[in-house]
Structure formats: C-alpha cells, structure tokens
Design a protein around this motif. Structure first.
Motif, short mmCIF file in Angstrom:
data_model
loop_
_atom_site.label_atom_id
_atom_site.label_comp_id
_atom_site.label_asym_id
_atom_site.label_seq_id
_atom_site.Cartn_x
_atom_site.Cartn_y
_atom_site.Cartn_z
N ALA A 203 0.83 -1.22 0.00
CA ALA A 203 0.00 0.00 0.00
C ALA A 203 0.86 1.27 0.00
N ALA A 204 2.15 1.11 0.32
CA ALA A 204 3.03 2.29 0.42
C ALA A 204 3.04 3.06 -0.89
N GLY A 205 2.76 4.33 -0.83
CA GLY A 205 2.76 5.17 -2.03
C GLY A 205 1.46 5.12 -2.82
N GLY A 206 0.53 4.22 -2.43
CA GLY A 206 -0.75 4.12 -3.13
C GLY A 206 -1.74 5.18 -2.66
N ASP A 207 -2.79 5.38 -3.46
CA ASP A 207 -3.83 6.36 -3.13
C ASP A 207 -4.96 5.63 -2.39
N PRO A 208 -5.15 5.96 -1.10
CA PRO A 208 -6.16 5.23 -0.31
C PRO A 208 -7.60 5.49 -0.76
N SER A 209 -7.81 6.54 -1.59
CA SER A 209 -9.18 6.81 -2.04
C SER A 209 -9.38 6.41 -3.51
N ALA A 210 -8.42 5.66 -4.06
CA ALA A 210 -8.49 5.29 -5.48
C ALA A 210 -9.70 4.41 -5.79
N PHE A 211 -10.00 3.46 -4.90
CA PHE A 211 -11.13 2.56 -5.11
C PHE A 211 -12.09 2.68 -3.94
N ARG A 212 -13.38 2.76 -4.27
CA ARG A 212 -14.40 2.86 -3.21
C ARG A 212 -14.79 1.44 -2.79
N LEU A 213 -14.42 1.07 -1.59
CA LEU A 213 -14.69 -0.28 -1.09
C LEU A 213 -15.62 -0.21 0.12
N GLY A 229 -18.07 -8.28 3.36
CA GLY A 229 -18.35 -7.75 2.02
C GLY A 229 -17.09 -7.31 1.29
N LEU A 230 -16.02 -7.07 2.04
CA LEU A 230 -14.81 -6.51 1.45
C LEU A 230 -14.14 -7.48 0.46
N LYS A 231 -14.09 -8.74 0.87
CA LYS A 231 -13.41 -9.73 0.02
C LYS A 231 -14.06 -9.82 -1.36
N THR A 232 -15.40 -9.86 -1.39
CA THR A 232 -16.12 -9.96 -2.65
C THR A 232 -15.85 -8.72 -3.51
N ALA A 233 -15.93 -7.55 -2.87
CA ALA A 233 -15.71 -6.30 -3.62
C ALA A 233 -14.29 -6.27 -4.21
N VAL A 234 -13.32 -6.72 -3.42
CA VAL A 234 -11.93 -6.71 -3.90
C VAL A 234 -11.74 -7.75 -5.00
N ALA A 235 -12.38 -8.90 -4.85
CA ALA A 235 -12.27 -9.95 -5.89
C ALA A 235 -12.82 -9.43 -7.22
#
Ligand code: KG4
Ligand code: ZN
Length: 352
Positions: A203-213, A229-235
């Motif tokens: 996650a280092a250097g990534g944008d924490p708001s890039a994807f709405r989870l 619900g997080l796993k399904t959304a990420v999959a």
C-alpha cells in the motif's frame, strides 16, 4: 514473584514464556521463545489444523525447555503454569494443555487456564511505557486474525473478574475479523499467508481513495463490525483490473484502498466506543495492531485519550501475554484447586 510459565498453542505459533509478576512494579518478561509455523502452512494459503497439531507436538517440549533455560528457571522454581485452553483449533490447543498439565502435575504447581483473548488484552501490560499510561475505564480493541472485539475494562487487570471478557464486551465483528479481511483480500491478490503485513507494504505510495470499497455497518448505531463484504468487492475489482491488464500498475492503489477501508471501519467504531463509554485510555492489541496506518489514524482521531500498544513481538500470538493474563488470574485465586486441574480441557468455541 510470582514466576509464571505461559504456554500458547491455539493456532500456528508454538510459544512459551517465563514472566515475573511483581505486584506494584508490573510484569517482567524473563524469556520468550516462539516457534512459528507460518512457513509450514504457507503452501496451503492458510492454517491447516491437523498439520498445526502435529507440528505443535513435535516442537512444544523443545520450546518450553529453551524458554526455561533462557530464564534460568527450573520447573520447580515456577509458581504456576498458565496455558491457553480456549478458543482456537482444538487439536492445537490440546497439545499445549496436555504439556502444561504434565508440568503442573509433576511439579505440584497450580495450572491456570487462560482465554486467548484475555491474553491479547493483557499484552499491553507487558510494555512498561504503555502500562504507565493505563487509565480507566480503558477501551481494549482486540484486532487479530480471528477476532475483532471491543471491551471496556473498568479497572486494572489485577481486578478483572473471571468472566471479564463476557462482561466487558461492547462491540465485535459479526462475520470476518479485521485480520481475516486483510488475509482474504491478500489471498485474492496472490500475496502469501498471512497477508496483513504484505498489504501494508504494497500500500506504500498508493492512493487510499483510489477505489471505493465497502465499510460494513458504518454509520449505524451499533459498535459491531462487518468485514465479509470486502473480500467480494476486492475480488470483483481485481478481476476487472486483471482483465484490462492494469492490476500490476494499480496494485499500490488497490492495497492502499483495502487498508483504508479496514482502518476506517476500525477507527470510527473504536473512537465512538471510547467516547460513549467515557474511556480515559485505549489499548490496541492483536496482530493487526502492528499496522502503522491504523496506529496513526487512531492516534489522530482519539485526541487526549492516550493510545497504548504492545511491543511488536507481543502483538501477534505469543506466550508472554498468556503468562501475563495467567498472573493476574493467579493473584486473584481464579484457577482450579488440587486435582480439579486435571479436568481442564481444550475448548474451540470463544464463548464457552
Ligand atoms: O493476533 P494474531 O497473531 O493471531 C490471531 O490471534 O489471530 O494476528 C494475526 C493477524 C493476521 O490476520 C495478519 O494478517 C494480521 O494479524 N497482521 C496485520 C499486520 N501484521 C499482522 N494486519 C495488518 N497490518 C499488519 N502490519
Ligand atoms: Zn491471537
């Protein structure tokens, strides 16, 4: 004094520790030896219960011997033996319980059965700087691979009642634990088990708001969590990125977004539980408490209430925390007497 031997075998760490409880002066870890099975389970993407039990059986005596030698203590020099007897993988727990019972029986010393989560709750008192900042009521957030629990401790651990965990619970995950959410999403992305630290690194250097989870149960009155619900959304997100050949390029953004979703959910409820219960300090314990983003966000959100952490080796499963919780119980006389200790059993269920 008293001097306790702690034994922990509830999951994939075989751990033994000698802890000196000096009432008034705190806890001193005299030795801690942990044999991690992480590499053994890694090819399977998670802990295989039978392999865990068998490996504990092979390593438990050696682990205890080394721990006693490191502390320069003979079994006869101990005052009590504390062991995790619940909850966990039952076959893994049985190995530690049988080993502890044998030592207690041979030496005639008391056996103190300990709930694994009470161990995590006690872990913060092994850290002198954290223990010095303890103020009550204290919110204890246990965030691990198996549990996400919020407890309110109204008094110091020397005064916790035998049913402390049940009486102090104010919030919990209704499905996956926070660590489980890290591990499952990490698995979807192809990271090794356990995935929490890998997600943090990626996650280092990534944008924490890039994807709405999803942030389960957010904005509701309850202090409970939901991470399933997080796993399904990420999959779904990972599949779509993979299809368009962008997964690698967006991996830091996706990992930062996963971490942020979990951290958001934890921080908002921990902060609210702190306010609603008038807590004067907050202890963040368990494997996920090692996450730096979580620590920083929580520290910023809490304001004046001090935030307490265990030292890194006491965040993940270890026997020092079991010896610590056992010491608090031993001092209060909360342990089976005489031959009743032979009835101590391994219990898989956390509520038992
Ligand atoms: O407390 P623990 O060792 O075992 C249980 O009692 O479950 O916690 C292990 C969990 C795993 O889910 C692991 O992914 C997570 O702690 N973890 C982390 C980090 N380090 C370990 N999660 C997020 N960030 C980390 N740096
Ligand atoms: Zn644990």
């Amino acid at each position: 004094m008293p001097l306790l031997l702690g034994i922990e075998t509830s999951c994939d760490e075989c751990s033994a520790s000698v802890v000196d409880h000096r009432p008034g002066a705190g806890l001193e870890v005299r030795s801690l030896v942990t044999h991690s099975q992480v590499a053994i389970h890694r090819p399977y993407g998670g802990v295989v219960p039978e392999i865990a039990s068998r490996n504990h059986l092979e390593t438990v005596n050696e682990t205890i011997d080394r721990c006693l030698a490191d502390a320069s203590v003979a079994p006869a020099g101990l005052d009590a033996i504390a062991v995790t007897n619940r909850p966990g993988l039952v076959g893994a727990l049985l190995v530690g319980v049988a080993a502890a019972k044998a030592i207690a029986y041979a030496t005639g010393k008391p056996l103190v059965p300990v709930h694994h989560l009470e161990g995590h709750a006690a872990s913060v008192f092994l850290q002198p700087e954290a223990a010095a900042k303890a103020a009550y009521p204290m919110l204890i957030a246990i965030v691990s691979g198996g549990h996400t629990n919020l407890h309110v401790a109204r008094a110091a651990p020397e005064l916790w009642p035998p049913d402390f965990l049940a009486r102090s619970l104010v919030g919990r995950s209704i499905d996956d634990a926070a660590g489980e959410a890290f591990d499952k999403t990490a698995k979807v992305l192809g990271f090794p088990y356990p995935g929490g630290a890998w997600i943090e690194k990626a996650a280092a250097g990534g944008d924490p708001s890039a994807f709405r989870l999803p942030r389960g149960l957010q904005g509701r009155a309850t202090l409970d969590f939901s991470f399933s619900g997080l796993k399904t959304a990420v999959a779904l997100q990972a599949a779509s990125l993979r299809k368009s050949g962008q997964l690698e390029a967006r991996l830091a953004d996706l990992c930062a977004s996963i971490q942020e979703a979990i951290v958001d959910a934890l921080v908002s409820k921990i902060a609210r539980a702190t306010r609603e219960n008038g807590c004067a300090s907050v202890a963040l314990v368990g494997g996920v408490s090692a996450n730096r983003r979580l620590r920083a966000r929580l520290e910023a959100e809490l304001g004046p209430a001090p935030l307490l952490f265990p030292s890194p080796e006491h965040c993940t499963d270890n026997a020092a925390m079991i010896a610590a919780a056992g010491a608090f119980r031993f001092r209060q006389g909360h342990f089976p007497r005489g031959r009743d200790m032979l009835l101590v059993n391994a219990i898989a269920n956390p509520e038992a």
